[in-house]
Design a protein around this motif. Structure first.
Motif, PDB file in Angstrom:
ATOM      1  N   SER A 195      36.251  30.030  27.068  1.00 52.32           N
ATOM      2  CA  SER A 195      34.856  30.405  26.844  1.00 52.32           C
ATOM      3  C   SER A 195      34.658  31.918  26.804  1.00 52.32           C
ATOM      4  O   SER A 195      33.635  32.393  26.306  1.00 52.32           O
ATOM      5  N   ARG A 208      24.384  23.907  21.051  1.00 51.01           N
ATOM      6  CA  ARG A 208      24.112  23.484  22.431  1.00 51.01           C
ATOM      7  C   ARG A 208      22.908  22.550  22.483  1.00 51.01           C
ATOM      8  O   ARG A 208      22.886  21.578  23.249  1.00 51.01           O
ATOM      9  N   TYR A 252      23.279  21.873  30.294  1.00 50.59           N
ATOM     10  CA  TYR A 252      24.006  21.693  31.555  1.00 50.59           C
ATOM     11  C   TYR A 252      23.747  20.305  32.141  1.00 50.59           C
ATOM     12  O   TYR A 252      24.672  19.554  32.459  1.00 50.59           O
ATOM     13  N   CYS A 256      24.255  16.770  29.721  1.00 47.73           N
ATOM     14  CA  CYS A 256      25.655  16.507  29.389  1.00 47.73           C
ATOM     15  C   CYS A 256      26.455  16.086  30.611  1.00 47.73           C
ATOM     16  O   CYS A 256      27.412  15.307  30.500  1.00 47.73           O
ATOM     17  N   LYS A 257      26.098  16.597  31.772  1.00 49.70           N
ATOM     18  CA  LYS A 257      26.774  16.162  32.994  1.00 49.70           C
ATOM     19  C   LYS A 257      26.331  14.759  33.400  1.00 49.70           C
ATOM     20  O   LYS A 257      27.138  13.940  33.850  1.00 49.70           O
ATOM     21  N   ALA A 290      29.702  18.222  27.634  1.00 50.57           N
ATOM     22  CA  ALA A 290      29.650  19.061  28.828  1.00 50.57           C
ATOM     23  C   ALA A 290      30.682  20.183  28.775  1.00 50.57           C
ATOM     24  O   ALA A 290      30.485  21.248  29.359  1.00 50.57           O
ATOM     25  N   ILE A 291      31.789  19.951  28.059  1.00 48.51           N
ATOM     26  CA  ILE A 291      32.881  20.925  27.992  1.00 48.51           C
ATOM     27  C   ILE A 291      32.721  21.855  26.796  1.00 48.51           C
ATOM     28  O   ILE A 291      32.873  23.075  26.920  1.00 48.51           O
ATOM     29  N   TRP A 292      32.428  21.284  25.627  1.00 48.31           N
ATOM     30  CA  TRP A 292      32.305  22.098  24.414  1.00 48.31           C
ATOM     31  C   TRP A 292      31.022  22.921  24.425  1.00 48.31           C
ATOM     32  O   TRP A 292      30.048  22.596  25.106  1.00 48.31           O
ATOM     33  N   SER A 341      30.982  25.406  29.024  1.00 47.54           N
ATOM     34  CA  SER A 341      31.019  24.468  30.140  1.00 47.54           C
ATOM     35  C   SER A 341      29.828  24.688  31.073  1.00 47.54           C
ATOM     36  O   SER A 341      28.996  25.577  30.858  1.00 47.54           O
ATOM     37  N   GLY A 342      29.764  23.884  32.128  1.00 51.88           N
ATOM     38  CA  GLY A 342      28.650  23.972  33.064  1.00 51.88           C
ATOM     39  C   GLY A 342      28.472  25.351  33.668  1.00 51.88           C
ATOM     40  O   GLY A 342      27.353  25.881  33.739  1.00 51.88           O
ATOM     41  N   ASN A 343      29.560  25.949  34.109  1.00 53.46           N
ATOM     42  CA  ASN A 343      29.455  27.274  34.710  1.00 53.46           C
ATOM     43  C   ASN A 343      28.983  28.322  33.698  1.00 53.46           C
ATOM     44  O   ASN A 343      28.223  29.229  34.034  1.00 53.46           O
TER      45      ASN A 343
END
Length: 565
Positions: free
Chosen positions: A193, A305, A389, A392-393, A428-430, A433-435
Motif C-alpha cells: 500500500s 473504494r 473500512y 468490507c470487514k 477489505a484488502i484491495w 487495507s483497514g489500517n
C-alpha cells in the motif's frame, strides 16, 4: 416455494428448498428499491428492472461458469511469439458485455440526469449478485474517467471509447476498437500500500511533460484484469511519483512490452485474472505533471473504494437473501426452519446489517451526484474511508453466518454462499487495507477541517431521536479530541463513526422501525459480537420478511421505541 421430491432406490430426497433462481433480482429486492428511491434514483427503475431480470436469469448461470472455468494464461502462441494473453470462458465476456452495454461504466459520465450515480450504484450492486470478479475491471473502467480527464489530449482519444457502452474483449490494439476497458497497476512487492516506495522508472521517449510518451521499466506485484486495453500506472520520474496511462498495444501496432509473469492463484475472486507483470520499456502517456501521481490516481482510488462498499454490501445482501430463502423452504425440529425463534433472530440480524451497509453506500452515491455542493463533496472524502473500512470487514463474518444458516449445502461449491464467503475478504484488502483507511481518514480530518465539519453535520442530522445514538455520537466526538492517542485508537474510532453513520442514515432517510431496530441492536450499552442477538422487543420476523426476495408485507408499528431525553 416448490419443493420437488425425488425418489431413488435407497431413499427419497425431500425437505430440500428450490434454489433462488430465475427471478428478477431488482424487482425481488424491496430494500434496494426503497433506497434508490430515497436517494434520487427512482427514474432508473425501468433500466434497473431490465438489468435485474438478466442478473436473476442467464447471468446467474454465467457467474457460476465464469468461476468454475478460471482464466487461463498463454505466454506464447503456437509459433513461438510472446502474446501474454489471458483466455476467459465465454461466460465472462457475457457478463462484461451486459454490464457495459447497460451503462455500468459510463452512466454518470454520459447523462446529465441527477441521480445517475445512484442508478449506476444499484447496477454495480446487482452485477455482484451474478459475479463479483468481473466487477473489478468494470469498476476500474468507471473510476478511471476522472483520472484520465486530468490530461485533455489523452482524454480526447480514450474517453469516447471508455464511455461508448460497447464491450470488445478481443486481443487487438485499442485504437481499432469502439469500446475499451481500463485496469490499474500500482502495487509493488516491496511497498504494498506504500506506493511511494515504488521503484518502477519512467523516462521520456522524446519529450518530457504532460501528455507525452514515456518508457516504463519495472514490475507490479498486482495488475488486475491484465486483458484491459490500458492501465493506470504509478512510476518514478527522477524520484517524483507520477501517473501514466499505459496501453496494451503501442501506437505502431506492436505489442507493448508488458510481460505477464503469472496469474495469481487467489482465495476467491476466481473469475477475475489478477496478475504479476513486468514493464520492459513499455510506453505510456504521462497524466498531469511529473510528481503529481498521487493527486491524479487518487481520483480513481476514491471511486474504486466506493465500489468496494457497494460490492461488499451486495455480498452481504445476497448472503442474507440466500439464507432467508433456504430456511423458508426447509423444516427442522418439527416446524419450518424460518419460524424457529432463534433462526429468525439470526436472519433478521443479517438482514439488518446488510440494509445498513447498502444505505450508507447509496448515501455516497447521492453525494457523488451532488459534488457541486461543498458539503457533499467533503462527505465523500471522509465517509468513503469509514464505509470502506467497516462494510468490507463486516462482510467476512456476515457471509460465513449466512452459510451456517444454510448448513452443509451452503459449504459446497454448487451453492453461491461458498463463493460469497471466499470473495468477502477481497474488498477489505484491495484498494487500501483497514489500517490504510484509518490513516487516510485521520490525515483528511487533520488537513481538511471542512471534511470533519461535513461529517459531523451529517451525523448531527440524527440527533434528538434516540438517547443511545446521541451518547454514541458524543463518545466518538470526544475520542476524536484525544489527539495524543488518535492513531493508536483509530480502529475503535472508525467503528464508532461507522455505527453512528449507519444509524444516522437509517434515522434520517430510512424506515423508522428499521432505524429503531438498528439503534437498539448496535448502539445499546450491551453489545454482542455475533449475529442472532437482537433484543426481544424487535420484530425480527418483519425484518426477515422485508428482506425475503420478492416479499410483500405490512410495516409493523414499533411500540418499544426509545424515548429521547
Amino acid at each position: 416455494m416448490a419443493q420437488p421430491v425425488f425418489h431413488y432406490d435407497t431413499h427419497s430426497v425431500f425437505n430440500q428448498p428450490a434454489p433462488l433462481a430465475n427471478y428478477n433480482a431488482f424487482e425481488a429486492d424491496t430494500i434496494l428499491q426503497y433506497w434508490i428511491n430515497q436517494f434520487g434514483g427512482k427514474h432508473g427503475t425501468e433500466r434497473l428492472t431490465k438489468f435485474g431480470h438478466h442478473i436473476g436469469h442467464e447471468l446467474q448461470e454465467a457467474g457460476f461458469l465464469a468461476n468454475r472455468h478460471a482464466p487461463q494464461f498463454e505466454t506464447h502462441n503456437r509459433f513461438g511469439h510472446r502474446v501474454d494473453e489471458v483466455i476467459y470462458h465465454p461466460a465472462y465476456h457475457q457478463l462484461m458485455s451486459h454490464a457495459i452495454s447497460q451503462g455500468h461504466c459510463s452512466l454518470p459520465w454520459t447523462s446529465e440526469q441527477v441521480g445517475e450515480h445512484v442508478v449506476r450504484g444499484a447496477m454495480a450492486y446487482l452485477h455482484t449478485h451474478a459475479d463479483p470478479g468481473s466487477g473489478c475491471p468494470l469498476t476500474m473502467t468507471f473510476a478511471a474517467v476522472p483520472a484520465i480527464s486530468v490530461q485533455p489530449d489523452v482524454a480526447k482519444r480514450w474517453l469516447p471509447k471508455i464511455l461508448s457502452g460497447i464491450y470488445d474483449g478481443s486481443n487487438r490494439p485499442w485504437y481499432e476498437k469502439e469500446g475499451v476497458t481500463i485496469g490499474m497497476a500500482m502495487t509493488e512487492k516491496q511497498g504494498g500500500s506504500d506506493v511511494r516506495a515504488n521503484t518502477t522508472r519512467a523516462v521520456p521517449v522524446k519529450h518530457a511533460g504532460p501528455g507525452q510518451l514515456y518508457s516504463l521499466t519495472g514490475h507490479k506485484w498486482f495488475c488486475s484484469a491484465p486483458m484491459c486495453d490500458g492501465f493506470l500506472v504509478l512510476a518514478q520520474c527522477d524520484d517524483r511519483l507520477s501517473c501514466f496511462l499505459v496501453p496494451r498495444w503501442r501506437e505502431d501496432g506492436t505489442k507493448n512490452p508488458i510481460h505477464i509473469q503469472r496469474l495469481k492463484d487467489k482465495l476467491g475472486n476466481k473469475s477475475n485474472a489478477s496478475s504479476e507483470i513486468e514493464f520492459r520499456e513499455a510506453h505510456g502517456w504521462l497524466l498531469g505533471e511529473e510528481g503529481k501521481g498521487i493527486n491524479t490516481i487518487i481520483q480513481m482510488v476514491a471511486l474504486t473504494r466506493y465500489d468496494c462498499m457497494l460490492g461488499s454490501s451486495a455480498l452481504m445482501a445476497q448472503a442474507a437473501k440466500e439464507a432467508i430463502w433456504h430456511t423458508a423452504g426447509r423444516a427442522a425440529f418439527g416446524k419450518p426452519l424460518h419460524e424457529q425463534p432463534l433462526m429468525i433472530n439470526v436472519l433478521a440480524d443479517l438482514a439488518l446489517e446488510a440494509e445498513a451497509a447498502l444505505a450508507i453506500s447509496l448515501r455516497i452515491s447521492r453525494a457523488l451526484d451532488n459534488l457541486n455542493d461543498p458539503q457533499e463533496a467533503a462527505l465523500v472524502r471522509s465517509a468513503t474511508a469509514i464505509g470502506k473500512y467497516w462494510i468490507c470487514k463486516q462482510a467476512v463474518q456476515h457471509t460465513y453466518e449466512a452459510m451456517e444458516c444454510i448448513g452443509g449445502v451452503g459449504y459446497v461449491e454448487d451453492n453461491v454462499t461458498s463463493r460469497l464467503y471466499r470473495e468477502a475478504p477481497v474488498n477489505a484488502i484491495w484498494e487500501g487495507s483497514g489500517n490504510v483507511q484509518c490513516l487516510d481518514l485521520l490525515r483528511v480530518l487533520k488537513r481538511e477541517p471542512d471534511t470533519l465539519s461535513a461529517l459531523l453535520a451529517e451525523l448531527g442530522k440524527a440527533r434528538g431521536h434516540y438517547t443511545d445514538y446521541d451518547q454514541a455520537l458524543e463518545t466518538a466526538i470526544a475520542d476524536m479530541a484525544d489527539t495524543d492517542n488518535l492513531e493508536v485508537h483509530a480502529r475503535r474510532l472508525m467503528e464508532q463513526l461507522a455505527l453512528c453513520w449507519q444509524a444516522a442514515t437509517l434515522i434520517v432517510y430510512g424506515e423508522p422501525w428499521i432505524a429503531d431496530a438498528f439503534v437498539s441492536a448496535r448502539l445499546s450499552q450491551q453489545k454482542f459480537h455475533h449475529y442472532g442477538t437482537l433484543p426481544s422487543h424487535i420484530d425480527a420476523k418483519a425484518i426477515v420478511m422485508r428482506a425475503m426476495p420478492g416479499s410483500h408485507f405490512s410495516k409493523p408499528d414499533p411500540s418499544h421505541k426509545q424515548e429521547t431525553k
